[in-house]
Write a protein that holds these residues in place. Structure first.
Motif, PDB file in Angstrom:
ATOM      1  N   VAL A  58       0.833  -1.217   0.000  1.00  0.00           N
ATOM      2  CA  VAL A  58       0.000   0.000   0.000  1.00  0.00           C
ATOM      3  C   VAL A  58       0.860   1.257   0.000  1.00  0.00           C
ATOM      4  N   SER A 227      -1.196   2.570   6.825  1.00  0.00           N
ATOM      5  CA  SER A 227      -1.691   1.927   5.603  1.00  0.00           C
ATOM      6  C   SER A 227      -3.190   2.120   5.399  1.00  0.00           C
ATOM      7  N   LYS A 231      -4.632   3.836   2.152  1.00  0.00           N
ATOM      8  CA  LYS A 231      -5.577   3.088   1.323  1.00  0.00           C
ATOM      9  C   LYS A 231      -6.784   3.952   0.968  1.00  0.00           C
ATOM     10  N   GLU A 234      -5.690   6.274  -1.729  1.00  0.00           N
ATOM     11  CA  GLU A 234      -5.600   5.538  -2.987  1.00  0.00           C
ATOM     12  C   GLU A 234      -6.982   5.350  -3.612  1.00  0.00           C
TER      13      GLU A 234
END
Length: 256
Positions: A58, A227, A231, A234
């Motif tokens: 990630v 992370s 995420k 993202e």
């Protein structure tokens, strides 16, 4: 009051990690500000690096997105300075030894101070070599944060007793990333830390749910989440800040 110390002075601290410049500079800045508004007590800004050996997929991919977007170490300092201009939240940079060494210790830590950065975390720097960087960092009022890994059992007392800023307790072996279950005996590690610690200790690596945050905040001074936030960035890209805010708020509420 020292900003890192202040981050832990209001109950359990929530520490949010975001990769600087992911997916672009402006969104990254907005996402960091959203995390602060959501209740983050300390912000870790990841310095994008092409070989982040402590990171899972990630954050590796976030680094690549940021680098592809033109993010540089100099722009990280600009980003930190913009955050500092609007907030007194504690800021730490998460980076690797190679970029710091090549930038030059003196120049790097001087730029940290200029940008309002309070601490630096360098996961691939052996504890035995920490002083080489820390002696320069101290002259600029920057803490070099020490990490304690599950393999550090025989060195926990030494590392915890000499830690600056805060102590980063790594919850699991391996790289960063969300985990459904954390099997490390963190209670035993924290018992040793408590006997010698001079600075707060926060647990990171793998924490991603409010339940996990509450559990590990109960045995430490705070939790670190990376992370799971990366995420979100993202997934939502330019629309990420509002989702980062909601997530951070839920995690901070869980540890209050």
């Amino acid at each position: 009051m020292n900003r890192i110390k202040n981050a832990f002075s209001n109950g359990k601290a929530f520490i949010a990690f975001l990769t600087g410049g992911d997916p672009d500079y402006d969104t990254s800045l907005k996402a960091i500000r959203a995390a602060i508004e959501g209740g983050a007590d300390l912000i870790e800004i990841g310095v994008p690096f092409s070989d982040p050996i402590a990171e899972g997929v990630v954050i590796q991919e976030a680094d690549l997105r940021a680098l592809a977007g033109g993010m540089t170490t100099d722009k990280i300092f600009d980003l930190a300075a913009e955050v500092r201009a609007q907030s007194e939240v504690a800021i730490c940079l998460m980076t690797y030894l190679n970029p710091v060494f090549h930038y030059g210790y003196e120049k790097f830590f001087a730029k940290c101070a200029q940008a309002g950065v309070d601490g630096v975390i360098i996961p691939d720097m052996p504890y035995e070599e920490k002083e080489e960087a820390a002696v320069v960092a101290r002259t600029h009022g920057v803490d070099v944060v020490s990490l304690i890994a599950p393999t550090s059992e025989n060195r926990i007392r030494t590392i915890a007793g000499e830690a600056e800023g805060f102590l980063y307790v790594v919850s699991s072996m391996g790289v960063t990333g969300m985990r459904a279950e954390i099997k490390t005996d963190l209670e035993s590690i924290m018992e040793v830390v408590r006997q010698v610690q001079k600075v707060p200790a926060a647990i990171g690596f793998g924490i991603n749910t409010p339940e996990q945050a509450k559990k590990y905040a109960a045995i430490s001074d705070g939790v670190i989440v990376g992370s799971a936030i990366v995420k979100i960035v993202e997934k939502y890209r330019e629309e990420a800040p509002e989702h980062v805010y909601e997530y951070v708020k839920s995690m901070k509420d869980a540890i209050r």
